[in-house]
Motif scaffolding. Structure first.
Motif, short mmCIF file in Angstrom:
data_model
loop_
_atom_site.label_atom_id
_atom_site.label_comp_id
_atom_site.label_asym_id
_atom_site.label_seq_id
_atom_site.Cartn_x
_atom_site.Cartn_y
_atom_site.Cartn_z
N MET A 167 0.81 -1.22 0.00
CA MET A 167 0.00 0.00 0.00
C MET A 167 0.85 1.27 0.00
SD MET A 167 -3.24 -0.56 -0.20
CE MET A 167 -3.93 0.98 0.42
N LEU A 168 2.15 1.15 0.11
CA LEU A 168 2.99 2.34 0.16
C LEU A 168 2.99 3.07 -1.19
CD1 LEU A 168 6.15 1.26 2.20
CD2 LEU A 168 3.97 2.19 3.01
N ALA A 169 2.96 4.39 -1.13
CA ALA A 169 3.03 5.22 -2.34
C ALA A 169 4.49 5.46 -2.71
CB ALA A 169 2.31 6.55 -2.09
N GLU A 170 4.68 6.03 -3.92
CA GLU A 170 6.05 6.24 -4.40
C GLU A 170 6.88 7.11 -3.47
OE1 GLU A 170 3.68 7.16 -8.08
OE2 GLU A 170 3.09 5.98 -6.32
N ASN A 171 6.28 8.18 -2.93
CA ASN A 171 7.06 9.05 -2.06
C ASN A 171 7.46 8.34 -0.76
OD1 ASN A 171 4.39 9.02 -1.25
ND2 ASN A 171 4.30 11.18 -0.70
N GLN A 172 6.61 7.44 -0.29
CA GLN A 172 6.97 6.66 0.89
C GLN A 172 8.10 5.68 0.59
OE1 GLN A 172 2.86 5.33 1.48
NE2 GLN A 172 2.88 6.32 3.50
N TRP A 173 8.07 5.09 -0.60
CA TRP A 173 9.17 4.21 -1.01
C TRP A 173 10.46 5.00 -1.13
CZ3 TRP A 173 9.70 -0.75 -0.72
CH2 TRP A 173 8.57 -1.59 -0.77
N GLY A 174 10.36 6.26 -1.52
CA GLY A 174 11.55 7.11 -1.57
C GLY A 174 12.19 7.24 -0.21
N VAL A 175 11.36 7.39 0.84
CA VAL A 175 11.87 7.47 2.21
C VAL A 175 12.54 6.15 2.60
CG1 VAL A 175 11.27 7.81 4.63
CG2 VAL A 175 10.07 9.10 2.86
N VAL A 176 11.88 5.04 2.27
CA VAL A 176 12.42 3.72 2.62
C VAL A 176 13.79 3.52 1.97
CG1 VAL A 176 12.08 1.23 2.45
CG2 VAL A 176 10.12 2.71 2.95
N PHE A 177 13.87 3.83 0.68
CA PHE A 177 15.13 3.61 -0.04
C PHE A 177 16.24 4.50 0.50
CE2 PHE A 177 18.17 4.50 -3.43
CZ PHE A 177 18.57 3.21 -3.75
N ASN A 178 15.95 5.78 0.67
CA ASN A 178 16.98 6.70 1.16
C ASN A 178 17.42 6.36 2.58
OD1 ASN A 178 17.67 9.03 -0.79
ND2 ASN A 178 15.47 8.76 -1.02
N SER A 179 16.49 5.86 3.39
CA SER A 179 16.84 5.42 4.74
C SER A 179 17.80 4.24 4.67
CB SER A 179 15.58 5.02 5.51
OG SER A 179 14.69 6.11 5.61
N MET A 180 17.51 3.30 3.76
CA MET A 180 18.38 2.14 3.62
C MET A 180 19.79 2.55 3.19
SD MET A 180 18.01 -1.16 1.07
CE MET A 180 18.59 -0.26 -0.38
N THR A 181 19.87 3.42 2.18
CA THR A 181 21.19 3.79 1.66
C THR A 181 22.02 4.60 2.65
OG1 THR A 181 20.27 5.77 0.58
CG2 THR A 181 20.41 3.75 -0.73
#
Length: 311
Positions: free
Chosen positions: A277-291
């Motif tokens: 259910m996550l939107a693209e902007n939320q995935w952006g947060v997830v990815f940047n947090s991981m990196t």
């Protein structure tokens, strides 16, 4: 800098030191000699020619085609759309595999000096090096392979497009809940919008299913740099194994429990929110947090099978 749930704002998530429809089987399609993705309609090369001039004109209008544009038409058929494009675009690259139709196309477009007919398999074609627009009524049987070919490499010159495709595929590509890894990756760089349904009566011969018009537009502010495409694919392939799984379950193994808590707060998600259910902007947060906060050795890698398909 993090991509937060509503807009791009600086976020300090972690303190230092804290740690598709599978109803049809795949088969080889004689048009392209490539495997078709599951869920494609059983429709040979999908040669259904749109004869509604109003719809053809609407496609060109919605794509905002002008004299400065190079337009790529995939599966040009008998040229009904090609001639409309020839009147509006600066340059038209009309691709058709059927030799008999190529002859018809050349005759029909003889007066258009800006139109080039390309007799080639769509999926073996090299995308234009310059910026380009896609306006096409694509063959149903290779809908998913065409979308992958167009969108898998966001660094290409594709700016926008209007594509008529099988309605079921259009719904999957534009659904609010994303279950497909590729579709999610495309949406980080492109907006994909369902425009309208189109009755099968507007085609000759009429297909067995209805169609839909889909609009694609490159985001002015993409969620991620294009250089991060492969790393993002690895993340979402890992996380979307079970789209209905909770964020904690899906991302366990990448983030620590304290990190997951802060991550959910940053994207405005609860413990029960499904990862799908996550939107693209939320995935952006997830990815940047991981990196930024996870050791590179813990980043998920693309599986070999997906890497082969991607390249």
């Amino acid at each position: 800098m993090f991509f937060c749930a509503k807009k791009i704002i600086p976020c300090n998530l972690f303190a230092p030191g804290k740690g598709w429809d599978a109803t049809m089987t795949k088969k080889t399609h004689k048009y392209s000699s490539k495997k078709l993705s599951r869920g494609e309609p059983p429709n040979f090369s999908g040669q259904h020619f749109m004869h509604n001039k109003k719809l053809l004109t609407e496609m060109v209008h919605k794509a905002k085609v002008g004299k400065s544009d190079t337009v790529l038409e995939l599966g040009a058929g008998k040229g009904a759309l090609t001639t409309v494009l020839g009147e509006k675009a600066g340059k038209v690259l009309a691709v058709e595999y059927d030799a008999q139709l190529v002859g018809i196309l050349k005759q029909k477009t003889a007066e258009y000096q800006n139109t080039k007919i390309i007799h080639q398999d769509i999926l073996s074609l090299r995308l234009p090096k310059e910026k380009f627009v896609v306006v096409s009524n694509i063959p149903y049987a290779i809908t998913t392979p065409i979308m992958k070919w167009l969108l898998h490499h966001p660094a290409t010159g594709l700016q926008r497009g209007v594509i008529v495709m099988e309605k079921g595929a259009a719904r999957r590509f534009t659904a609010k809940t994303v279950k497909n890894v590729d579709v999610l990756a495309w949406r980080m760089w492109f907006d994909i919008r369902y425009v309208k349904g189109i009755s099968r009566d507007n085609f000759s011969p009429p297909p067995s299913v209805d169609s839909a018009m889909v609009y694609i537009n490159r985001k002015k502010a993409p969620m991620l740099p294009t250089k991060d495409y492969a790393a993002f694919l690895g993340l979402v392939e890992y996380a979307l194994k079970e789209p209905r799984a909770s964020i904690d379950t899906a991302l366990r193994g990448i983030f620590t429990s304290p990190q997951l808590k802060r991550l959910k707060q940053a994207i405005g998600a609860s413990a029960e929110t499904p990862i799908g259910m996550l939107a693209e902007n939320q995935w952006g947060v997830v990815f940047n947090s991981m990196t930024q906060y996870v050791q590179r050795s813990l980043w998920p890698r693309i599986t070999k099978s997906r890497r082969r398909r991607w390249r």
